[in-house]
Structure formats: C-alpha cells, structure tokens
Design a protein around this motif. Structure first.
Motif, PDB file in Angstrom:
ATOM      1  N   CYS A  15      34.774  29.041  49.334  1.00 16.41           N
ATOM      2  CA  CYS A  15      35.471  30.342  48.947  1.00 16.41           C
ATOM      3  C   CYS A  15      36.667  30.842  49.855  1.00 16.41           C
ATOM      4  O   CYS A  15      37.421  31.015  49.459  1.00 16.41           O
ATOM      5  CB  CYS A  15      34.304  31.490  49.062  1.00 16.41           C
ATOM      6  SG  CYS A  15      34.971  33.173  48.705  1.00 16.41           S
ATOM      7  N   TYR A  38      32.818  36.727  39.059  1.00 16.08           N
ATOM      8  CA  TYR A  38      31.805  36.828  39.934  1.00 16.08           C
ATOM      9  C   TYR A  38      30.374  36.978  39.448  1.00 16.08           C
ATOM     10  O   TYR A  38      29.399  36.610  39.741  1.00 16.08           O
ATOM     11  CB  TYR A  38      32.260  38.135  40.915  1.00 16.08           C
ATOM     12  CG  TYR A  38      31.191  38.336  42.183  1.00 16.08           C
ATOM     13  CD1 TYR A  38      31.726  37.640  43.228  1.00 16.08           C
ATOM     14  CD2 TYR A  38      30.046  39.315  41.878  1.00 16.08           C
ATOM     15  CE1 TYR A  38      30.938  37.712  44.529  1.00 16.08           C
ATOM     16  CE2 TYR A  38      29.391  39.406  42.939  1.00 16.08           C
ATOM     17  CZ  TYR A  38      29.759  38.890  44.343  1.00 16.08           C
ATOM     18  OH  TYR A  38      28.907  39.058  45.413  1.00 16.08           O
ATOM     19  N   ALA A  60      37.635  31.463  43.762  1.00 16.42           N
ATOM     20  CA  ALA A  60      36.787  31.937  45.129  1.00 16.42           C
ATOM     21  C   ALA A  60      35.876  33.113  44.536  1.00 16.42           C
ATOM     22  O   ALA A  60      34.800  33.149  45.079  1.00 16.42           O
ATOM     23  CB  ALA A  60      37.897  32.527  45.979  1.00 16.42           C
ATOM     24  N   SER A 100      31.945  32.795  44.888  1.00 21.68           N
ATOM     25  CA  SER A 100      31.262  33.804  45.666  1.00 21.68           C
ATOM     26  C   SER A 100      29.871  34.495  45.056  1.00 21.68           C
ATOM     27  O   SER A 100      29.030  34.904  45.557  1.00 21.68           O
ATOM     28  CB  SER A 100      32.211  35.142  46.039  1.00 21.68           C
ATOM     29  OG  SER A 100      33.178  34.722  46.740  1.00 21.68           O
TER      30      SER A 100
END
Length: 288
Positions: free
Chosen positions: A9, A92, A29, A33
């Motif tokens: 990340c 995410y 990233a 995460s």
C-alpha cells in the motif's frame, strides 16, 4: 501477511505522489488497504496514509486556502481528481469484503470478531489520569528501546538521524510514511494489550524505519565535507554494532517453535481419545 499488504500500500501511495499515474496507483493502494484489514486488525491504520496521499496528491489540501466557503465549494467541485475519492472508497470496501466475505451473511457474529479487542486499546482503565499518562510515556520509552534492540545501537542511531533529516526535507512521500509511523507508534504505546513492549506489535513499522536509516547513511556518503576514510569508519562501526543483533535474530530460526514442541509432546505422551482443554482465544495462536 498484513505487513506485506502495508508495504504494498505504501509503495502505491508513494508512486502516486511521484507523478506516476496518481489515479491508478491510489486506487491500487485503496484496494490493498481494504484487503489488509481482514488479515489483521491493525491494517485499519492504512486509512491514514491513504488519506494523506489523497490530500497531498489531489490538490484538496491546498483548496482550504481560499477566502470563503463558497469559493471552497466551487474549487472542490472543479478538482479533477475528486472522482478518485469515490472510486477509492468503493475499492476499499470491495477489498475488505473479498478478504472477509463472512461479514455478508453473518454480519453481527463477524462484527464482534472485529471489535473484540477494542477494550484492550480504548477502555479498561481503572486508575487516575496521571497514571494513564505515565503509562503512555512508559510505553513510548519501552518501544523506543525495542527499536534499539531490533536494529542495534548503530542502525538505531541512523534511524533517528534519518527521521530528523526527513522532517526537515520538503518531501510529500515522507509525510505519507510519517502518517503511518507516528499514529501507529502512539497507539501501540498507549494500548492495554500488554504491559511491556513486544516486537510483534511494533514490527509493522520496522521496514519503514529502515528507510530512514538508509536515508541518513546516504546523506553521510554524499557529504563532501566528510573524508572518505571517516565515512568508511562510520559505516563499519554501524554494521558491527548491528551484527550482534543479526546473529541473535537469525539464531531464533534454528530453534523449534514452542508450539510445535508442545504438539509433539502431546502426540507422544497423551493417550488417544483424551480431552484437552484450551483457552478460547485460539485465533491468537495462528496470528502471533
């Protein structure tokens, strides 16, 4: 496993800030995460470097200099990279659900698994504020000494010098790394999981501390005011001071894990069909 995800990340975050396709690297990233959190609860800390990367790389951080709320709102709408925020939030969540699909069909039961450690971190204090503050500083001192123990005196000194150098440099990437290091260090120092520092609770930030050690050594090598013989002497002294710690760490891998030794003992001496009583937090065995 979470340590690998954290490193990946931060790699994508730094690439995003270095002009290498901000959007795609930031989205990568974000997904990593989300995927990191189910692997270990401390993966939640990646929210902070993600936020720092977005603020520094998208221009949002600079829009707050405008004179009025109306101007701020208009500027915010015109930011080209604002759409990345919503895509990142979606990725995410997708990464989190891929890593923890059980949350979809047994929400309440699995949510308790995520929150079972909150009392260890945020509650459980039954003494005065002064004692809490004293414990916090004791935790900070303990983990600083643990960092010295991990790196050895030579490299630990290089780490602390490198941190000072990085603070003085105007580098966005440094602040992304700091947004991970500082909060994580403070949280571990103030947590109630253990009353003394353990390597496994601080190991997540060790690779990034190593970067600062490398930075300070790099600066010394490039410094033309220091003669080459002195540079070699400083580097040799640093490595020699660290060599003892390296030998000790590597020797641990030559020993049998105590859990495997316990298993072998049980298989050898406990009759088949016997009942064994174990503690309820069996998951700690596999995550330690």
């Amino acid at each position: 496993l979470v340590h690998l995800f954290v490193a990946i990340c931060i790699f994508f975050c730094l690439n995003a800030l270095n002009g290498k396709a901000f959007e795609i690297n930031f989205l990568k990233a974000s997904f990593v995460s989300g995927f990191a959190l189910p692997s270990k609860y401390n993966g939640l800390i990646l929210i902070l470097p993600l936020s720092m990367t977005y603020l520094l790389g998208s221009g949002v951080a600079y829009s707050f200099r405008l004179s009025s709320v109306k101007d701020l709102f208009l500027q915010f709408k015109q930011l080209k990279k604002i759409r990345v925020f919503f895509f990142a939030a979606g990725l995410y969540l997708a990464g989190f659900l891929i890593g923890f699909p059980g949350l979809l069909w047994s929400f309440r039961r699995n949510l308790s698994a995520l929150t079972q450690y909150k009392d260890d971190y945020f509650t459980g204090y039954e003494y005065s504020l002064g004692m809490r503050i004293a414990d916090f500083f004791k935790g900070c001192a303990g983990y600083i000494l643990k960092i010295v123990d991990i790196f050895g005196v030579g490299l630990a000194l290089a780490v602390f010098i490198g941190i000072v150098i990085a603070v003085r440099e105007k580098n966005k990437g440094n602040w992304v790394v700091f947004s991970l290091l500082l909060p994580y260090f403070l949280i571990m120092s103030s947590s109630q999981i253990v009353t003394y520092p353990l390597t496994k609770y601080i190991i997540l930030i060790v690779p990034f501390l190593s970067l600062f050690a490398g930075l300070s050594i790099h600066k010394i090598i490039l410094n033309k005011k220091i003669v080459n013989h002195l540079k070699c002497l400083l580097l040799a002294a640093t490595l020699i001071c660290t060599f003892k710690n390296l030998l000790f760490t590597e020797s641990l891998f030559l020993k049998d894990d105590v859990r495997y030794r316990a298993t072998s003992w049980i298989e050898r001496y406990v009759p088949k069909g016997s009942t064994l009583e174990i503690f309820t937090q069996i998951d700690w065995l596999f995550s330690s």
